[in-house]
Design a protein around this motif. Structure first.
Motif, PDB file in Angstrom:
ATOM      1  N   MET A 228      23.354 -62.899  38.117  1.00 56.39           N
ATOM      2  CA  MET A 228      22.366 -62.676  39.176  1.00 56.39           C
ATOM      3  C   MET A 228      22.568 -63.622  40.359  1.00 56.39           C
ATOM      4  SD  MET A 228      18.661 -61.780  37.531  1.00 56.39           S
ATOM      5  CE  MET A 228      18.337 -60.132  36.891  1.00 56.39           C
TER       6      MET A 228
ATOM      7  N   ALA B 191       9.691 -66.657  42.898  1.00 56.91           N
ATOM      8  CA  ALA B 191      10.552 -65.515  43.231  1.00 56.91           C
ATOM      9  C   ALA B 191      10.253 -65.006  44.637  1.00 56.91           C
ATOM     10  CB  ALA B 191      10.340 -64.396  42.212  1.00 56.91           C
TER      11      ALA B 191
ATOM     12  N   PHE C 130      12.126 -63.759  39.390  1.00 53.29           N
ATOM     13  CA  PHE C 130      11.286 -62.565  39.252  1.00 53.29           C
ATOM     14  C   PHE C 130      11.304 -62.042  37.816  1.00 53.29           C
ATOM     15  CE2 PHE C 130      10.765 -57.897  39.505  1.00 53.29           C
ATOM     16  CZ  PHE C 130       9.492 -57.844  40.049  1.00 53.29           C
TER      17      PHE C 130
ATOM     18  N   LEU D  62      13.074 -64.928  47.547  1.00 52.45           N
ATOM     19  CA  LEU D  62      13.540 -63.633  48.042  1.00 52.45           C
ATOM     20  C   LEU D  62      13.244 -63.434  49.520  1.00 52.45           C
ATOM     21  CD1 LEU D  62      12.569 -61.394  44.985  1.00 52.45           C
ATOM     22  CD2 LEU D  62      14.875 -62.029  45.707  1.00 52.45           C
TER      23      LEU D  62
ATOM     24  N   TRP E 137      15.953 -63.209  42.095  1.00 53.51           N
ATOM     25  CA  TRP E 137      15.748 -62.177  41.077  1.00 53.51           C
ATOM     26  C   TRP E 137      15.662 -62.780  39.677  1.00 53.51           C
ATOM     27  CZ3 TRP E 137      13.941 -57.762  42.484  1.00 53.51           C
ATOM     28  CH2 TRP E 137      14.202 -57.305  43.780  1.00 53.51           C
TER      29      TRP E 137
ATOM     30  N   VAL F 182      23.190 -61.174  43.219  1.00 51.99           N
ATOM     31  CA  VAL F 182      22.047 -60.799  44.059  1.00 51.99           C
ATOM     32  C   VAL F 182      21.192 -61.985  44.472  1.00 51.99           C
ATOM     33  CG1 VAL F 182      21.927 -58.451  43.149  1.00 51.99           C
ATOM     34  CG2 VAL F 182      20.674 -60.270  41.986  1.00 51.99           C
TER      35      VAL F 182
END
Length: 441
Positions: A160, A91, A171, A95, A168, A164
């Motif tokens: 997701m 993650a 995560f 990210l 995520w 985003v």
């Protein structure tokens, strides 16, 4: 259907796995889609899947030996923590925008290493949570649990990924392991069913293999599940290719395919939970249906027909998995269960490193339709071959008779078939005696 949930320790285990399994499915979808986005190659997706299951192929039997020696609950705490760290690390890389395909390969391999011990430990730990007469129900509910999460995980992952980003999803998967770890810590140790652990000794791996080889009720279901796991369960490879290359529908369609398959799988798991026993003839019939449905789906002309076929494929595939798993567990001595289930999972999951790149290459070279059909043909042929072997080992023979003008095919004992043939001959003779004699002009 839900009788095992009355047991407090099993209920905790079940609830913890619900959360963790949702995270696992989210990571699977995000991982496959991330690799496809980074490389544009179905072969690369197949390599990722292969790396995740390669440790099971290489070290699965040794994991089973360790599981038979170690206490299950502390072992599961360690393996769950290892997988949580892997998810959080992936993650962070995603990210921050620094993720590369080799990072995903490495993470998949790390999860596979933890699975070598985690999978047989979880499989055999169920027998310490419930009474022997509840084992079939508990194993089926575990599968229902996994497939229920498969309904939620892909859907959330699809939202997701498009909303985003894949990071995520990784995560959330890392955080989800808190639930099963908390459940393990909250269990009452005095209520666990004690299983004598195998002492450290030489030759335990060979002993486990010899134990399985001498029992047809173990070896042939494992052989069948090996063929199906190697060639028939490569859905991350073929479904992503169908969504991207055949129907040009993106991540949403890939999530839809997985969700509908999960609907079927959940249905199959609940039906298995209602059954009192795991019969080998159900295993063979479900395997034949699974392979045949894959062949039919391979040439579905529209997205929606293809998507709807995922439901019966899910039912048949889950029936194969649960029936094979339960029949092997029920036929195994508790002291050998870790090694036998490690062999089972090694064959089922460890065959993927061999089959996934092959199916991925076929998909890239000849198209997703040929890749999916190939897996279905192999699964069907293996099911028919193993069914005939089991029938022969069990002293059975195919019997085909006419009943009210319709053919009826079944397996019967050889001596029963001989008796039935004698009865048929006697009935013909009796009929000839009763026939009126007519004289000519």
């Amino acid at each position: 259907m839900f009788s095992s949930l009355k047991v407090r320790n099993y209920r905790l285990f079940f609830l913890g796995q619900v959360v963790s399994n949702i995270g696992t499915w989210m990571q699977r979808i995000a991982q496959d889609w991330l690799v496809l986005s980074l490389t544009g190659s179905s072969t690369a997706v197949g390599i990722t899947t292969a790396l995740q299951f390669l440790p099971m192929l290489l070290f699965g039997l040794y994991g089973g030996v360790l599981v038979d020696r170690l206490p299950k609950r502390p072992t599961l705490l360690v393996t769950q923590a290892m997988m949580a760290v892997t998810g959080l690390a992936l993650a962070a890389l995603t990210l921050t925008g620094g993720v590369e395909v080799w990072h995903v390969y490495l993470a998949a391999f790390a999860v596979g290493l933890a699975t070598v011990v985690d999978n047989p430990a979880r499989q055999s730990f169920v027998s310490e949570l419930v009474e022997p007469d509840q084992l079939q129900n508990a194993v089926s509910l575990n599968s229902a649990n996994f497939q229920s999460a498969r309904l939620v995980g892909p859907a959330v992952a699809g939202v997701m990924i498009t909303g985003v980003g894949t990071g995520w999803a990784f995560f959330f998967n890392g955080l989800s392991f808190v639930a099963p770890m908390a459940a393990l810590l909250l269990m009452r140790g005095r209520e666990l069913r004690a299983v004598e652990r195998a002492p450290r000794a030489k030759g335990q791996l060979r002993e486990g293999l010899h134990y399985v080889a001498g029992r047809p009720e173990l070896i042939w279901p494992i052989v069948l599940i090996g063929f199906i796991g190697t060639f028939g369960f490569n859905f991350p490879v073929v479904l992503s290719a169908y969504a991207d290359d055949v129907f040009h529908a993106g991540a949403g369609a890939y999530s839809l395919f997985n969700t509908l398959m999960a609907v079927g799988s959940l249905t199959g798991a609940l039906l298995a939970a209602r059954r009192g026993t795991a019969r080998l003839r159900v295993l063979v019939a479900a395997a034949v249906a699974f392979g045949a449905l894959e062949v039919v789906a391979a040439f579905a002309p529209s997205l929606w027909l293809f998507a709807l076929l995922m439901i019966p494929i899910g039912i048949a595939g889950l029936t194969v998995n649960v029936t094979a798993n339960t029949s092997v567990q029920m036929a195994t001595d508790p002291a050998m269960r870790g090694r036998v289930m490690a062999l089972f999972m090694m064959v089922f999951m460890g065959g993927t490193p061999l089959g996934a790149p092959v199916v991925g290459w076929i998909t890239d070279a000849y198209g997703p339709q040929v890749g999916l059909a190939f897996g279905g043909v192999v699964a069907t042929a293996a099911a028919l071959a193993v069914g005939l072997v089991l029938a022969r080992v069990g002293g059975l023979k195919v019997s085909a008779v006419w009943n009210s003008g319709h053919p009826r095919v079944s397996f019967v004992k050889r001596e029963e078939q001989a008796e039935r043939a004698e009865q048929d001959v006697q009935e013909v003779r009796d009929g000839e005696r009763r026939e009126p004699v007519t004289s000519g002009a």
